[in-house]
Design an enzyme around this catalytic site. Structure first.
Site, PDB file in Angstrom:
ATOM      1  N   THR A 134      -0.612   0.931   6.990  1.00 48.47           N
ATOM      2  CA  THR A 134      -0.442  -0.176   6.049  1.00 48.47           C
ATOM      3  C   THR A 134      -0.261  -1.457   6.838  1.00 48.47           C
ATOM      4  OG1 THR A 134       0.893  -1.098   4.273  1.00 48.47           O
ATOM      5  CG2 THR A 134       2.068   0.280   5.854  1.00 48.47           C
ATOM      6  N   GLY A 135      -0.851  -2.525   6.338  1.00 47.69           N
ATOM      7  CA  GLY A 135      -0.742  -3.793   7.053  1.00 47.69           C
ATOM      8  C   GLY A 135      -1.999  -4.615   6.891  1.00 47.69           C
ATOM      9  N   ARG A 147     -13.904  -7.832  -0.968  1.00 51.68           N
ATOM     10  CA  ARG A 147     -13.333  -7.509   0.352  1.00 51.68           C
ATOM     11  C   ARG A 147     -12.821  -6.059   0.385  1.00 51.68           C
ATOM     12  NH1 ARG A 147      -7.933  -5.778   2.034  1.00 51.68           N
ATOM     13  NH2 ARG A 147      -7.628  -6.424   4.179  1.00 51.68           N
ATOM     14  N   VAL A 148     -13.096  -5.373   1.462  1.00 50.16           N
ATOM     15  CA  VAL A 148     -12.576  -4.014   1.632  1.00 50.16           C
ATOM     16  C   VAL A 148     -11.717  -3.999   2.896  1.00 50.16           C
ATOM     17  CG1 VAL A 148     -13.156  -1.593   2.011  1.00 50.16           C
ATOM     18  CG2 VAL A 148     -14.572  -2.974   0.492  1.00 50.16           C
ATOM     19  N   GLY A 149     -10.535  -3.419   2.806  1.00 56.75           N
ATOM     20  CA  GLY A 149      -9.635  -3.347   3.959  1.00 56.75           C
ATOM     21  C   GLY A 149      -9.757  -2.017   4.690  1.00 56.75           C
ATOM     22  N   ASP A 150      -8.716  -1.687   5.422  1.00 57.49           N
ATOM     23  CA  ASP A 150      -8.732  -0.469   6.250  1.00 57.49           C
ATOM     24  C   ASP A 150      -8.439   0.806   5.459  1.00 57.49           C
ATOM     25  OD1 ASP A 150      -6.078  -1.602   5.883  1.00 57.49           O
ATOM     26  OD2 ASP A 150      -5.372   0.026   7.173  1.00 57.49           O
ATOM     27  N   GLY A 206      -5.326  -5.322   7.052  1.00 60.77           N
ATOM     28  CA  GLY A 206      -6.428  -4.372   7.187  1.00 60.77           C
ATOM     29  C   GLY A 206      -7.509  -4.751   8.184  1.00 60.77           C
ATOM     30  N   THR A 229       0.826  -1.207   0.000  1.00 63.99           N
ATOM     31  CA  THR A 229       0.000   0.000   0.000  1.00 63.99           C
ATOM     32  C   THR A 229       0.864   1.263   0.000  1.00 63.99           C
ATOM     33  OG1 THR A 229      -1.672  -1.207   1.186  1.00 63.99           O
ATOM     34  CG2 THR A 229      -1.694   1.165   1.508  1.00 63.99           C
TER      35      THR A 229
END
Ligand code: ASP
Length: 319
Positions: free
Chosen positions: A236-237, A213-216, A239, A185
């Site tokens: 970043t990481g 899928r949606v991350g942070d 999520g 990211t």
């Protein structure tokens, strides 16, 4: 004469003509298993060069009197256009072999924010996030609606093939069905000369993620947060952990309500809470006084900082 001088000083202080702070730009290009053993020197140099270019692009905005939000966008678009990073061109593929991108941006001056999730065609998702913030009554648009909105405000669009690099496709083929965890990211946080903070984050998400899928990264408070009273944060990481622990907002809240320094707040969240929970990743952040943090609990994180009047500094490993 003295009287006249005082009046000019007074007017300048109201017109924003005074530089209150020295500006600071911090960027990241993802956290993870980044070690000299995993990253050939030639490739490391490519990352270094591109991260420098992103910092200098933000620097030229700020040097010319631009504001934090413009600098964030300038740095992130450079990284999105590079196939090296997991954002824009070069974004990772999901389990179905498609690119689905997420991005968000926040202005610490007025807590205004914009985000997009699961976009497939807008060339620079960070510009779409900014357009949602500035040209729509909403904060968050997703999927086809977000792409169509981006097109309607005149942003550049691309076919899906533009985003898929040969390298990502090869990795996808190799890793299909295997449980893996790959980061990359990009993000940027800025303190400008007027005391404004801003943060932005852009990603293709986690490699082999489920379709939809949606991350942070596009979630305000999880992957991105900015408040002129505290700090600006980009994460970043992994999520799912960053969402559950509201990482970006938590760091700001620890400063606001508990009076922690940025350094202590970031360490408490990343090396304390998150690490204990098994959440891998890192953050970049800058506070209203220009203190900055690049804290991660992984082996490395692509990262860099530029302080007004200084040269860009780039780091990758756990040093
Ligand atoms: N945080 C991103 C996500 O979970 C991935 C990353 O930062 O590498 O979508």
């Amino acid at each position: 004469m003295r009287h006249y001088f005082l009046v000019v000083l007074f007017l300048l202080s109201f017109s924003g003509g005074f530089s209150q702070s020295k500006y600071v730009v911090v960027i990241h290009g993802g956290a993870g298993n980044i070690t000299p053993a995993n990253l050939p020197a030639k490739r490391a140099l490519l990352y270094k060069t591109k991260l420098k270019e992103a910092l200098l692009s933000a620097d030229s905005v700020l040097k010319n009197g631009g504001v934090a939000i413009d600098a964030v966008v300038a740095a992130i678009t450079v990284l999105e256009d590079s196939p090296l990073f997991n954002a824009g061109k070069g974004a990772v593929l999901n389990a179905e072999g498609q690119v689905e991108m997420d991005a968000s941006i926040m202005n610490g001056k007025d807590l205004n924010a914009g985000a997009v999730a699961n976009v497939h065609h807008v060339k620079n998702p960070i510009l779409a996030a900014r357009a949602v913030m500035e040209k729509s009554p909403h904060v968050f648009l997703a999927c086809r609606g977000a792409d169509e909105f981006a097109e309607s405000v005149g942003l550049e669009m691309r076919d899906s093939a533009y985003f898929v690099t040969e390298r990502r496709y090869k990795i996808f083929k190799k890793l299909k069905k295997k449980e893996i965890d790959k980061h990359g990211t990009v993000g940027c946080v800025v303190l400008d000369s007027y005391g404004n903070l801003a943060a932005g984050t852009s990603t293709g998400g986690m490699m082999m993620k489920s379709f939809g899928r949606v991350g942070d990264s596009p979630v305000i408070g999880a992957g991105t947060y900015a408040d002129n009273n505290t700090c600006a944060v980009s994460c970043t990481g992994h999520g799912e952990f960053f969402i559950r622990y509201a990482v970006a907002y938590d760091i700001s809240a620890l400063m606001k309500y508990k009076g922690l320094t940025l350094k202590n707040a970031a360490s408490f969240v990343i090396n304390g809470k998150l690490k204990k929970a098994g959440g891998e990743g890192g953050i970049i952040a800058v506070d209203k006084n220009g203190n900055f943090s690049m804290t991660f609990n992984t082996e490395g994180m692509f990262r860099g900082v530029l302080k007004e009047g200084n040269s860009p500094e780039i780091f990758m490993y756990g040093d």
